[in-house]
Every structure is written in structure tokens, then in C-alpha cells.
Design an enzyme around this catalytic site. Structure first.
Site, mmCIF file in Angstrom:
data_model
loop_
_atom_site.group_PDB
_atom_site.id
_atom_site.type_symbol
_atom_site.label_atom_id
_atom_site.label_comp_id
_atom_site.label_asym_id
_atom_site.label_seq_id
_atom_site.Cartn_x
_atom_site.Cartn_y
_atom_site.Cartn_z
ATOM 1 N N TRP A 182 -20.100 -24.640 -8.325
ATOM 2 C CA TRP A 182 -19.860 -23.636 -9.344
ATOM 3 C C TRP A 182 -18.100 -23.372 -9.710
ATOM 4 C CZ3 TRP A 182 -23.273 -21.608 -12.635
ATOM 5 C CH2 TRP A 182 -24.616 -21.692 -12.364
ATOM 6 N N GLU A 218 -13.007 -11.778 -24.643
ATOM 7 C CA GLU A 218 -14.324 -11.343 -24.141
ATOM 8 C C GLU A 218 -13.925 -10.535 -23.115
ATOM 9 O OE1 GLU A 218 -17.759 -13.861 -24.575
ATOM 10 O OE2 GLU A 218 -18.247 -13.050 -22.375
ATOM 11 N N GLU A 269 -20.285 -6.251 -14.075
ATOM 12 C CA GLU A 269 -21.010 -7.645 -13.049
ATOM 13 C C GLU A 269 -20.424 -7.799 -11.671
ATOM 14 O OE1 GLU A 269 -21.388 -11.257 -15.301
ATOM 15 O OE2 GLU A 269 -22.170 -12.082 -13.612
ATOM 16 N N GLU A 275 -23.540 -23.697 -18.533
ATOM 17 C CA GLU A 275 -24.700 -23.051 -17.543
ATOM 18 C C GLU A 275 -26.117 -23.586 -18.004
ATOM 19 O OE1 GLU A 275 -23.739 -19.097 -17.102
ATOM 20 O OE2 GLU A 275 -22.015 -19.585 -15.564
ATOM 21 N N ASP A 281 -14.417 -16.079 -14.630
ATOM 22 C CA ASP A 281 -15.692 -15.307 -14.998
ATOM 23 C C ASP A 281 -15.616 -13.805 -14.653
ATOM 24 O OD1 ASP A 281 -17.996 -14.626 -16.182
ATOM 25 O OD2 ASP A 281 -19.151 -15.656 -14.441
ATOM 26 N N LYS A 305 -13.130 -15.561 -22.634
ATOM 27 C CA LYS A 305 -13.181 -14.624 -21.527
ATOM 28 C C LYS A 305 -11.722 -14.332 -21.099
ATOM 29 C CE LYS A 305 -17.897 -15.312 -19.770
ATOM 30 N NZ LYS A 305 -18.745 -15.296 -18.509
HETATM 31 C C1 GCU Z 1 -21.653 -14.992 -15.842
HETATM 32 C C2 GCU Z 1 -22.945 -14.494 -15.775
HETATM 33 C C3 GCU Z 1 -24.222 -14.923 -16.514
HETATM 34 C C4 GCU Z 1 -23.848 -15.013 -17.931
HETATM 35 C C5 GCU Z 1 -22.574 -15.944 -18.120
HETATM 36 C C6 GCU Z 1 -22.319 -15.962 -19.462
HETATM 37 O O1 GCU Z 1 -21.692 -16.241 -15.338
HETATM 38 O O2 GCU Z 1 -23.375 -14.160 -14.305
HETATM 39 O O3 GCU Z 1 -25.191 -14.120 -16.184
HETATM 40 O O4 GCU Z 1 -24.789 -15.744 -18.674
HETATM 41 O O5 GCU Z 1 -21.434 -15.041 -17.395
HETATM 42 O O6 GCU Z 1 -21.252 -15.229 -19.699
HETATM 43 O O7 GCU Z 1 -22.635 -16.762 -20.271
#
Ligand code: GCU
Length: 852
Positions: A564, A410, A416, A303, A388, A383
Site C-alpha cells: 500500500w 479534496e 477517517e 484501489e 491519503d 487530495k
Molecule cells: C481511502 C479510504 C477508502 C476510500 C479511498 C478513496 O483509502 O480508506 O475507503 O475509498 O480513500 O478516497 O477513494
């Protein structure tokens, strides 16, 4: 057991504040009917600590405070070994097994693993021995938990952790903001530095140690290099000092490019010796200030974050650079510094027109070939699912592809994508679908929980990372009910075989006491919450259909047509990602053959993951119920929202059974959830109804028999606006005041054919960030109700600046007598950018079997 003691200290009870600050450690006075065996609680505490910062010292103080609060008894503390052994002089003795053995030499140490404890309660004698000081504190909390629940039975409990890594991650920033935090600003940082008053940090460490969490990563995975300035290293040191008495160690997230952005170097190539030396130096400085630092967390090449791939180095090269720096500082207390290296690496610019493109493939693609190349103090943090933190995902296949690399799972406690603490969602049942999942590596039992504990592939490290994101709100997470998730997270990290409902019951007794009806309601609501949320947000494995910016309200269309990769591939005919090997992205083939076969074949894929693995027509019939996919969507969304309506009603019945503060706070949120679940239901069913053109066989979708659209009322000072996405407003439109300063009104007269009687009046409106509009509802000019668009205050955070599925909400005014000819009026006074937006009014007959 041989011990006795002498001791003289005064006990201090904890004030029993009911604002949530003490979480499950309230030490509330035990009801009389549960005290009959409490005489067995010894009248003295012996804490065998060497220093006041020792967790054993803390254990002594905690036992003293707990007994005072729970039983009202003052108990003295001594820090000396009893000079003579006399089992006639009962006490609670707490210390490390080594300290105890040095004096008495009778505890068997071989059965302990790091952080383990032994708790023996025999009549009036309580012995709590830890493998280390932290373990002793865990044992003290275990004993206090028993006493707080009125359990005075004899026990002989040896308890060892399932996994060594039991960490939480905070996504806090130096300026005090928290990424995906829903409980106010940071308890750790503000204005670019560690806060001066670290009381809340100690209190957090206290809660964490009681659930046996042993480290906190204190800053955001999207890390800021400035954490490594001398002043901030000192600030981190102060935070570590505040947590140390609770046996909770500090770790930090690193920004991979720090040598360049902070150090002024022209590279951050992990194989460049000058870069290595830069990190060694920073690590040395950190250890000078924090000798027991837990380690590092690294989000690299994900990201937009920098990482080793920038230099064509492998992710292992990157992780190992930090691992070596940490190793220079030895292996303290069996717990040397660890690099938690995140597997959340993926390309966020993939192309949906490529049928085979799939973000879910990324983790295995990036990490599988690196297996065995990581230093032994690296743990790959994965994760639970391949995308996600969605409401349902299959287990990440990466767990089954790393045999010579330590791994951790994780989980996300901060909700969220799961209602951001404004919806009650009890998460352990979701987590258990992954922890208990058998990946059948080499056709042998391979439960995820046994992989991350290190047992399955004989790894020395591994465990749990939970993203928590507590804030300064006294409830910690922004919601009293959400604390059951934090509690259960810690318990599961220690023992993943625990039953979600049992943990919940324990938490409920500790949090709310012993009233049977409270226990029943909390249990029923919590256990129904995840299935309900899945039903009204995204079922059959399609993921949580949240808005991609807020991650809160519905926005189904926005999942697609972007890079995404959280795609649904929904079109007029069908929906779902084809992740088969034969015809799709090949993701199913990342699992070991036995599991891959189940998912490859549509007939053996479980319904709840159907659309994760297969693209089907809306008319495809589910294996389980035989319903079509589209009809299941309709039914599930209505059923989920209906269940959510019952939560507030169940809670109402608890009035007077607990303090008003918590009762009202929870009730408010449950009412919000009831309203927002309807926003979800209508948006998702409306969207797919429109897209597929297939009617709901029971006629509910698209029909709102009791609604009056705001735009169809007589408007003064209000104007019509379109809402985007349209399915998040009834009829796609709403009204807002024509000016930012003058109130508007919407009026309707009930027609002659209106059936007089009792009604619930539900009002759909929008509450945006940036204003607190005032609303008043009137019948025949008599005031009925007033409210303010202040969810940002009441829920502790705000969701959206515009009219959409995240700001859409509704209130219900129950049991109002209405007659034909009555005049309903809503007056909305704008505030700031919040132009008192209104969507509809529903007049729902009492005893209607549907909520419109
Ligand atoms: C999700 C989340 C982000 C976070 C990312 C991560 O995408 O929305 O805010 O930074 O996970 O776990 O690194």
C-alpha cells in the site's frame, strides 16, 4: 434604497431541539442583553420568488422562521413587489438582482460572480440580492447569522465566492451503508434504493446551503453501476428535488465499467463509440429527470476500480468521455455539468524493498503529462496530500504541475484517520497548512487556494470537494463537536482566507449560545485538538500510525511490509522515507525548484515533515528543539495525551451552561478520547522503544508504576490472551472470560505498603464489535461502578472485532478513597463474542503529575 411592501403571512418558529439536528441553524432565542438593537429588524419580508421550489422562496421562509426563533416575532411574507416605494415601510427584501433590477433598475450587477450576494442593512431596511436565486438564499443565511449572533449593525456587504466548485462528497452505498461514515446509515439510500422519506435530505441541504455548498455527490466513489437503473435514476431525481429548494445540486459517482456490468456490453473502452453512446444515453436519462444535475465524480484505476488504463487509454480519455456526455446538456445558469476526476490513482502493490518506490509520486506521475488534454468541464480533484488524508502531509505537488487543467482540492470532514469523530479534532488549522502553502510556481506566489480557485493559472473552474459522510444520527456526523469542521469547510470553500479560530467562534455562538466560558472551553479544546492528535498518533511527518484496516487505533508495524505504500521504513536504527532526489524516491523533485530545495535538504526541511522526506537515525537531533527523534516521539506522545486529558476536565466545568443532552454526549466522547489517547501514547512509544532499544531519558516509557496487570490478579473464570499488536495492551496481554456465557472475576488485595489516600482508578479494557459485555467494579465487595462494553452504541459506530488498538479503551473512576488491605474486584460478564476483556487497573494518586 427604495422599497416598501405589503405582506401577510404567519411566521412559524423552529422547535429548538438540542439533539443536534439543526446544527448551527438553531435560531435559539437571543438573550435579553443582546436584544437592545433588535427593533431594527424589519417587520415584513418580501421574497421575490417565482416558484415555491425557488431558493428565494426558501429564503423567505427561513428568514421568517429565524426571526421567530431568535426574536420571538412573527413576520409576514409577501411575494410581490411593493407597489409603491416608501422607505418609511421597512422590510427585508430578498430576491435575485435581476428580478430587483427589472422593477427598480438600480443594483449594480457587474460586481457579482455566480452565487454571489449583496447584503445591505440600513436601519430598518434590509436588502438581500443574489446574483442568482442561490445567492439570494446565501445572503438570507448571512443576515440570519448576524441576527442570531446579536449583530444588528448596518452593513453593506458584497460577497462573492472564491471558487465556483463548492461540493461535498458522500460515500453512501445503495444498501444504506456508508464507507468511512461514523454517524449511522445513509440519509439517502437504504435497501437498494433512495429512501422514501427524504426529510433528512432536505435538512442536510438546508445546512449545506447555509455554508454556501452548491452540490452534493450522493454516492460512494467506489461506485455501484446500479445507480443508473431507471428506478434508481428516478430515486436520484427525488433526492435532487428535495435539495433543489436550497440551491444544492445533485451529482453522482460513476463506476467506469458500467457499460459492461450494467449495460451487458463486452467492453467499457472509453474510445469505443458504442461505449460513448451508452454513456450519452445514461446522461440523457439523468438530465431528463434532473435537468440541473451538477455532474459526475469518477474514481478510475484506483484501489481496484476499473478505468481507462485497462484499455491502454489515458486517464484524460476516460474523463473526456464523461465530459462530452455532460456537455450535450448545455450550460445552465452558468453551471453546466462538470466531471470531477480524481487524482487518487496509484498502484497498491508496490514493493518496499525498492528504496525508490513511492506511492506519493503517483499523482504527478499519472497526471502531469496529461495537462491540457482535459475538456474544459473536467476538474481534477486532488487530495490535499500525496498519500491519503493523514494527520500531516506536505501539500500535493500535483497542484503545481497542472497549468492548463482545472483543479479542486479534496478535504475530508469525516475523520477517517483522525479519530473517526470519537476524538475531537478541529481540522481547519490542518487544511490551512495546505491552502495557504505557497508552491512558488515559476518563482511567483502560488498559494494552493489561488490555484484551486482558478486565479493563479487563469482557469474558469475549480474549487473544493469535502468528503462529509453524514448519517442518520441526529448529530449528522456522530459528534456535536465535529460539526465545526463541516461549518468551517463551507466557509473556507467560499473564502479560504478566513481565520480558523474566527470561524470556530462563530460556529460556537450559533451552536451553543453566548456563555463566555462555553466559548473559551470550545475554543481552547478545538484549537489544541489537532496538534494534540498529531502528537499522540504520528508526529514529525511519519503519518497517522493507524491500523490499516480500521484506520482508527494504533498499529505502527502494519504501515510497512505491504504494497500500500504508506511506509515508515522503521527498523532498529532509524525511521522515515527518503524522498530526496539525490538519494531517495525523488518525490521532493516534484515540487517547483524553490520548494524542492527546501525539502531536498534535511537542514531546511521543517521538523514536522522531517520523516516524510528523510530517513534518519533515531538519534538524529531535531533542528527546533534539539531533541533526538526518538526522544521527541516519547515527549510528543506524552504531551499529546496529556493535553487530551484536559479536554474532558475543561468540559466538566460547563455543566449547566447548556442542555444536558449535548453536554453529556460531548463529555462522554471527550472521556473516551482521554482514554484512547493513552492507548495511542503507550502503543507508539512502546513500539519504538522496543524497536530502537533506546530508553526514554525521563524514564516514563515502559514504566507503569501504578498499574496492576489484569493477568496478575487472582482470576476466576478468566484466562490470559495475547493481544495483537502487542503494544496495544499493557504488557502485551489481556484476560478474557473462559466461557461465552459465565462471568469471570479478577481480584487483587492492596498490599501492606500501599499508601492509603485518594486515587483515580483507571481500568484498561477492550470493547469489540459483536457484544455488550457487562462490567462491575467493587471495593471490599461494595459496588463502585458498573459499565457496559457498548461503545458501538455510545460512539455510534464500532471499531474492531478483535483485541487491538482500535478496541482498546479505558474508563476512569475519579477520586476514590483506598486503603491498604482493600480488595479490588472486577467482575466481567461476557456477551456474544465480547468476553469481557480486561487489560489493567491503574491506581493513580490524586494530584499525580502523570497519567499512568
Ligand atoms: C481511502 C479510504 C477508502 C476510500 C479511498 C478513496 O483509502 O480508506 O475507503 O475509498 O480513500 O478516497 O477513494
Amino acid at each position: 434604497m427604495h422599497w416598501s411592501l405589503v405582506a401577510f403571512c404567519t411566521g412559524v418558529g423552529l422547535a429548538s431541539a438540542e439533539n443536534g439536528l439543526n446544527g448551527w441553524l438553531r435560531y435559539a432565542s437571543l438573550p435579553d442583553n443582546l436584544r437592545h438593537r433588535s427593533a431594527s429588524v424589519p417587520p415584513m419580508i418580501v421574497a421575490l420568488n417565482t416558484t415555491e421550489t425557488s431558493p428565494v422562496y426558501t429564503a423567505g421562509k427561513e428568514l421568517q422562521a429565524g426571526i421567530k426563533g431568535i426574536l420571538g416575532r412573527s413576520v409576514d411574507i409577501s411575494h410581490d413587489f411593493p407597489s409603491s416605494h416608501n422607505s418609511e415601510s421597512p422590510c427585508i427584501l430578498v430576491g435575485t438582482a435581476a428580478a430587483y433590477n427589472a422593477k427598480y433598475g438600480s443594483a449594480n450587477l457587474t460586481s457579482f460572480t455566480t452565487d454571489g450576494f449583496w447584503l445591505s442593512v440600513k436601519g430598518n431596511n434590509v436588502l438581500i440580492l443574489g446574483q442568482n436565486e442561490r445567492g439570494a438564499l446565501y445572503g438570507a443565511f448571512e443576515y440570519l447569522s448576524m441576527v442570531a449572533q446579536g449583530n444588528f449593525s448596518d452593513v453593506n456587504l458584497l460577497s462573492n465566492p472564491d471558487a465556483p466548485v463548492r461540493w461535498v462528497n458522500q460515500w453512501d452505498n445503495l444498501d444504506g451503508s456508508i464507507e468511512r461514515g461514523y454517524a449511522g446509515p445513509s440519509i439517502f439510500f437504504s435497501n437498494g434504493a433512495a429512501v422514501d422519506d427524504l426529510t433528512r435530505v432536505s435538512q442536510y441541504a438546508r445546512l449545506l446551503s447555509s455554508i454556501r455548498i452548491n452540490a452534493v455527490i450522493v454516492n460512494n466513489v467506489n461506485a455501484n453501476a446500479s445507480f443508473l437503473t431507471p428506478a434508481n435514476i428516478n430515486g436520484l431525481g427525488r433526492i435532487a428535488d428535495a435539495m433543489r429548494p436550497y440551491g444544492v445540486r445533485l451529482g453522482i459517482s460513476l463506476n467506469f465499467a458500467s457499460p459492461q456490468t450494467l449495460g451487458g456490453m463486452n467492453t467499457f473502452d472509453p474510445l469505443d463509440p458504442t461505449v460513448d453512446a451508452w454513456w450519452d444515453n445514461k446522461t440523457d436519462l439523468l438530465y431528463q429527470r434532473i435537468p440541473d444535475m451538477a455532474g459526475y465524480l469518477v474514481k478510475a484505476n484506483s484501489e481496484g476500480q476499473p478505468g481507462p488504463l485497462t484499455y491502454n487509454r489515458t486517464l484524460a480519455d476516460g474523463a473526456n468521455m464523461f465530459a462530452r456526455a455532460l456537455k450535450r446538456h448545455g450550460n445552465r445558469d452558468g453551471n453546466g455539468g462538470i466531471v470531477m476526476f480524481r487524482a487518487f490513482v496509484y498502484n497498491n502493490h508496490i514493493n518496499e524493498t525498492d528504496w525508490k518506490a513511492d506511492r506519493a509520486n503517483a499523482a504527478v506521475d499519472f497526471f502531469k503529462h496529461l495537462d491540457g488534454q482535459f475538456e474544459d468541464n473536467v476538474v481534477v480533484q486532488i487530495k490535499y496530500g500525496p498519500i491519503d488524508f493523514q494527520v500531516r502531509e506536505p501539500t500535493s505537488p500535483l497542484f503545481a504541475n497542472l497549468f492548463n487543467t482545472s483543479t479542486a482540492i479534496e478535504l475530508q470532514i469525516t475523520q477517517e484517520y483522525l479519530g473517526q469523530q470519537a476524538h475531537v479534532v478541529y481540522l481547519p488549522p490542518l487544511w490551512k497548512t495546505v491552502l495557504d502553502f505557497d508552491l512558488r510556481v515559476d518563482s511567483k506566489p502560488s498559494l494552493v487556494r489561488d490555484i484551486v480557485s482558478g486565479q493563479r493559472f487563469s482557469r474558469g473552474l475549480g474549487g473544493y470537494a469535502g468528503v462529509v459522510n453524514v448519517g442518520t444520527n441526529t448529530t449528522w456526523l456522530g459528534s456535536h463537536m465535529a460539526m465545526s469542521n463541516l461549518y468551517a469547510y463551507g466557509r473556507l470553500a467560499w473564502d479560504p482566507a478566513l481565520d480558523p479560530q474566527k470561524m470556530l467562534e462563530e460556529w460556537t455562538r450559533l451552536t451553543f449560545g453566548f456563555d463566555r466560558s462555553v466559548m473559551d472551553a470550545v475554543t481552547k479544546i478545538s484549537m489544541a485538538s489537532w496538534p494534540a492528535y498529531e502528537n499522540y498518533t504520528g508526529n514529525l511527518g511519519i503519518q497517522t500510525l493507524n491500523d490499516p484496516l480500521t484506520h482508527f487505533g494504533p498499529n505502527p508495524a502494519a504501515q510497512d511490509n505491504n504494497g500500500w505504500g504508506q511506509w515508515t521504513r522503521a527498523d532498529r536504527q532509524g525511521i522515515g522515507m527518503d524522498r530526496t532526489v539525490s538519494n531517495g524516491t525523488g518525490f521532493a523533485g516534484q515540487y517547483p525548484p524553490e520548494v524542492a530545495k527546501v525539502y531536498e535538504n534535511i537542514d531546511s526541511t521543517p521538523d514536522d515533515l522531517l520523516l516524510w522526506f528523510h530517513h534518519v537515525n533515531y538519534t538524529y537531533h531535531l533542528r527546533g528543539s534539539g531533541e533526538t527523534v526518538i526522544q521527541h516521539f516519547y515527549n510528543a506522545h506524552y504531551a499529546g495525551a496529556e493535553t487530551a486529558q484536559t479536554f474532558a476536565t475543561q468540559w466538566e466545568s460547563l455543566r449547566g451552561k447548556m442542555d444536558d443532552e449535548r453536554f453529556n454526549d460531548i463529555l462522554f466522547k471527550l472521556k473516551f478520547q482521554a482514554g484512547h489517547s493513552i492507548v495511542w501514547r503507550d502503543a507508539i512509544t512502546g513500539f519504538y522503544h522496543n524497536l530502537s532499544g533506546i530508553p526514554d531519558s525521563t524514564g516514563r516509557v515502559g514504566h507503569h508504576p501504578w498499574r496492576m496487570e489484569a493477568e496478575s490478579m487472582m482470576l476466576q473464570g478468566y484466562r490470559l490472551v495475547s493481544v495483537d499488536p502487542p503494544e496495544t495492551a499493557s504488557n502485551g496481554t489481556a484476560i478474557v472470560t473462559t466461557s461465552n456465557s459465565t462471568a469471570g472475576s479478577a481480584v487483587a488485595k492492596l498490599p501492606d505498603d500501599f499508601k492509603s489516600g485518594q486515587y483515580d482508578i483507571a481500568i484498561g479494557y477492550f470493547d469489540v464489535i459483536g457484544g455488550r459485555a457487562h462490567y462491575g467494579a467493587f471495593i471490599n465487595d461494595e459496588p463502585l461502578e458498573e459499565w457496559i462494553g457498548d461503545l458501538e452504541d455510545k460512539l455510534g459506530h464500532a471499531f474492531s472485532k478483535k483485541l487491538d488498538g482500535s478496541s482498546a479503551t479505558r474508563i476512569t473512576i475519579p477520586g476514590i478513597k483506598l486503603e491498604k488491605g482493600d480488595v479490588l474486584k472486577i467482575v466481567g460478564a461476557p456477551d456474544g463474542i465480547e468476553q469481557a476483556p480486561l487489560d489493567y487497573i491503574a491506581l493513580i494518586p490524586a494530584n499525580a503529575n502523570m497519567v499512568d
